[in-house]
Design an enzyme around this catalytic site. Structure first.
Site, PDB file in Angstrom:
ATOM      1  N   ASN A 225       0.846  -1.196   0.000  1.00 55.32           N
ATOM      2  CA  ASN A 225       0.000   0.000   0.000  1.00 55.32           C
ATOM      3  C   ASN A 225       0.885   1.250   0.000  1.00 55.32           C
ATOM      4  O   ASN A 225       2.111   1.147   0.011  1.00 55.32           O
ATOM      5  CB  ASN A 225      -0.953  -0.021   1.194  1.00 55.32           C
ATOM      6  CG  ASN A 225      -0.198  -0.092   2.513  1.00 55.32           C
ATOM      7  OD1 ASN A 225       0.522   0.825   2.883  1.00 55.32           O
ATOM      8  ND2 ASN A 225      -0.339  -1.213   3.207  1.00 55.32           N
ATOM      9  N   ASP A 294      -4.456  -6.403   5.373  1.00 54.71           N
ATOM     10  CA  ASP A 294      -5.431  -7.267   6.047  1.00 54.71           C
ATOM     11  C   ASP A 294      -5.373  -8.704   5.516  1.00 54.71           C
ATOM     12  O   ASP A 294      -5.750  -9.639   6.201  1.00 54.71           O
ATOM     13  CB  ASP A 294      -6.846  -6.714   5.855  1.00 54.71           C
ATOM     14  CG  ASP A 294      -7.041  -5.433   6.663  1.00 54.71           C
ATOM     15  OD1 ASP A 294      -6.429  -5.322   7.742  1.00 54.71           O
ATOM     16  OD2 ASP A 294      -7.787  -4.544   6.204  1.00 54.71           O
ATOM     17  N   LYS A 352     -13.903   1.402  15.340  1.00 57.33           N
ATOM     18  CA  LYS A 352     -12.632   0.670  15.296  1.00 57.33           C
ATOM     19  C   LYS A 352     -11.984   0.627  16.681  1.00 57.33           C
ATOM     20  O   LYS A 352     -11.420  -0.384  17.082  1.00 57.33           O
ATOM     21  CB  LYS A 352     -11.696   1.360  14.294  1.00 57.33           C
ATOM     22  CG  LYS A 352     -10.621   0.477  13.743  1.00 57.33           C
ATOM     23  CD  LYS A 352      -9.939   1.089  12.539  1.00 57.33           C
ATOM     24  CE  LYS A 352     -10.700   0.845  11.251  1.00 57.33           C
ATOM     25  NZ  LYS A 352     -10.019   1.335  10.062  1.00 57.33           N
TER      26      LYS A 352
HETATM   27  N1  CTP Z   1      -3.628  -3.187  12.341  1.00 57.19           N
HETATM   28  C1  CTP Z   1      -2.842  -4.223  12.803  1.00 57.19           C
HETATM   29  N2  CTP Z   1      -2.849  -5.427  12.156  1.00 57.19           N
HETATM   30  C2  CTP Z   1      -3.626  -5.636  11.087  1.00 57.19           C
HETATM   31  C3  CTP Z   1      -4.432  -4.569  10.595  1.00 57.19           C
HETATM   32  C4  CTP Z   1      -4.411  -3.366  11.242  1.00 57.19           C
HETATM   33  O1  CTP Z   1      -2.124  -4.047  13.792  1.00 57.19           O
HETATM   34  N3  CTP Z   1      -3.615  -6.796  10.483  1.00 57.19           N
HETATM   35  C5  CTP Z   1      -3.630  -1.916  13.067  1.00 57.19           C
HETATM   36  C6  CTP Z   1      -3.076  -0.742  12.305  1.00 57.19           C
HETATM   37  O2  CTP Z   1      -1.692  -0.589  12.552  1.00 57.19           O
HETATM   38  C7  CTP Z   1      -3.889   0.399  12.886  1.00 57.19           C
HETATM   39  C8  CTP Z   1      -5.227  -0.217  13.185  1.00 57.19           C
HETATM   40  O3  CTP Z   1      -4.980  -1.604  13.316  1.00 57.19           O
HETATM   41  O4  CTP Z   1      -3.373   0.846  14.109  1.00 57.19           O
HETATM   42  C9  CTP Z   1      -6.304   0.058  12.175  1.00 57.19           C
HETATM   43  O5  CTP Z   1      -6.021  -0.531  10.973  1.00 57.19           O
HETATM   44  P1  CTP Z   1      -7.044  -0.510   9.730  1.00 57.19           P
HETATM   45  O6  CTP Z   1      -6.467  -1.332   8.663  1.00 57.19           O
HETATM   46  O7  CTP Z   1      -7.414   0.878   9.410  1.00 57.19           O
HETATM   47  O8  CTP Z   1      -8.277  -1.207  10.367  1.00 57.19           O
HETATM   48  P2  CTP Z   1      -8.971  -2.534  10.002  1.00 57.19           P
HETATM   49  O9  CTP Z   1      -9.298  -3.181  11.296  1.00 57.19           O
HETATM   50  O10 CTP Z   1      -8.146  -3.325   9.065  1.00 57.19           O
HETATM   51  O11 CTP Z   1     -10.301  -2.035   9.350  1.00 57.19           O
HETATM   52  P3  CTP Z   1     -10.639  -1.634   7.827  1.00 57.19           P
HETATM   53  O12 CTP Z   1      -9.473  -2.027   6.961  1.00 57.19           O
HETATM   54  O13 CTP Z   1     -11.878  -2.372   7.573  1.00 57.19           O
HETATM   55  O14 CTP Z   1     -10.854  -0.149   7.864  1.00 57.19           O
END
Ligand code: CTP
Length: 411
Positions: A225, A294, A352
């Site tokens: 990303n 993710d 979140k």
């Molecule tokens: N994060 C993490 N591990 C993952 C995904 C996210 O530690 N596998 C952490 C990121 O570092 C950040 C927070 O979670 O502090 C939010 O990440 P984000 O990707 O925005 O949230 P998601 O839970 O993945 O939700 P979405 O992608 O649906 O917005």
């Protein structure tokens, strides 16, 4: 550190406290930006610091020692052989009683001297003989800055633990535009104030994730990303400035680790997860800034995919949620999440925060944050919502760290 070239001449009044009573040595080398050193001297003295100034012979061609004497209220040193210094040991005397040395401007020549440990004038000698931290604010023509020799020297200076403020891109005295303009006096002042400011996280271990992750599809391609890592690196720097012992687990990014920060490089989300889970039990604070993928490819190829077979079927499988996993530990550190959203910031961020089970979440709009040097953040905690106005990421990171320290203090 990130500055986007905008002029920022205002001084944050709250930042001056750390400099009161501090003994600062300002070194000036020979560049046109030396005129900004006069304003820097004024700000440092106004903040209540004791300021000594040392100038190289070339610096004296750009600003006069009399100017700096008037602004610092102290004699200015320009000569290794000054008979007025007791024991004729100016390089030792001047470096010993200082809390911090800052060289602004630092020319390419001076950076080269520092990198090689040369000591052929008073300023270079006392930098070598010092026991206190050293910071430099480089200023030079963009080609001199980009020259491999300067970049090698920069890497050496950083590895030696020297703090480097800027430079910034912008108009240069030579008429060219590019990287190499010295930061404004107020910006250098803010950096000094942060270095000398209150150690709000002294004795705390802070773990930070930063940057993107990279999930291989085959041996040469992958899913990643646009995260640059700048915000996470700024948080690590701000936590180290606040006195914490900081470990930064970084996805692929060319950024240099801030001084005094231990770095662990990882590529995939699972590597980041494993590194973090190994370190988290010892951490007091965990700040998850990384943009973690993710999903990963379930069946990455061990060779390069060929076009002949038509479009490949890429099956995805879910990655572990690192932040949620740390927050669920029995002795979990104080956890701070980040949320990058493209819409409905407040609603999504609050959801979140609850979902991940963290006391503090910093939310930003992805398109206004990714890859940029500045950002705007909104912090969400039990007390509600706190907006941090658009500013360089390091400025926001310092505010976030102050907020974390205040929340820790109330626990
Ligand atoms: N994060 C993490 N591990 C993952 C995904 C996210 O530690 N596998 C952490 C990121 O570092 C950040 C927070 O979670 O502090 C939010 O990440 P984000 O990707 O925005 O949230 P998601 O839970 O993945 O939700 P979405 O992608 O649906 O917005």
């Amino acid at each position: 550190m990130g500055y986007n070239g905008e002029r920022r001449d205002r001084v944050d009044a709250t930042a001056t406290a750390g400099l009161a009573g501090k003994r600062i040595l300002l070194g000036i080398t020979g560049g046109i930006a030396a005129y900004k050193a006069a304003e820097l001297a004024r700000l440092v003295v106004k903040a209540g610091a004791d300021l000594r100034v040392v100038m190289t012979a070339s610096a004296c061609r750009f600003v006069t020692p009399v100017t700096m004497q008037g602004l610092s209220g102290n004699p200015v040193y320009t000569d290794m052989w000054d008979p007025g210094v007791p024991n004729n040991m100016a390089h030792i005397e001047l470096s010993r009683d200082r809390d911090l040395i800052v060289v602004a401007p630092a020319t390419a020549d001076f950076m080269a001297k520092l990198a090689h440990g040369l000591a052929d004038d008073l300023l270079a000698t006392l930098c070598l003989a010092r026991e206190c931290p050293l910071a430099i604010a480089p200023a030079m023509n963009r080609q001199m800055w980009e020259h491999p020799a300067t970049q090698r020297n920069l890497a050496t200076l950083r590895a030696d633990g020297i703090a480097v403020f800027g430079p910034a891109p912008g108009d240069q005295a030579c008429g060219e535009v590019g990287m190499g303009r010295m930061l404004e006096a107020a910006e250098i002042f803010a950096e000094l104030a942060a270095m000398t400011g209150p150690k709000r996280l002294a004795g705390k271990r802070v773990l930070v994730t930063a940057g993107p992750t990279f999930e291989p599809i085959d041996t040469v391609r992958g899913i990643t990303n646009l995260s640059s890592g700048k915000m996470g690196f700024a948080v690590a720097q701000a936590a180290a400035e606040a006195g914490a012992e900081v470990t930064l687990v970084a996805g692929p990014t060319p950024l240099a680790a801030p001084p005094g920060v231990a770095r662990r490089d990882v590529v995939t989300a699972r590597e980041m997860h494993d590194a973090v889970m190994g370190l988290a039990p010892r951490a007091d604070v965990f700040v998850a800034v990384a943009a973690v993928s993710d999903y990963r490819v379930a069946n990455p190829r061990q060779t390069k995919l060929k076009k002949d077979g038509g479009p490949p079927r890429i099956e995805l499988t879910e990655n572990p949620d690192i932040l949620a996993a740390v927050a669920a530990l029995p002795q979990a550190p104080f956890c701070v999440g980040f949320a990058a959203e493209t819409e409905n910031l407040r609603e999504y961020a609050q959801a979140k925060r609850r979902k991940k089970g963290v006391p503090l979440l910093a939310a930003n709009l992805a398109h206004e944050a990714f890859g940029r040097d500045d950002n705007a953040l909104t912090l969400f905690d039990d007390a509600g919502e706190h907006a941090l106005a658009r500013a360089p990421k390091i400025v926001l990171a310092r505010k976030l760290v102050a907020h974390i320290a205040a929340m820790l203090g109330k626990r």
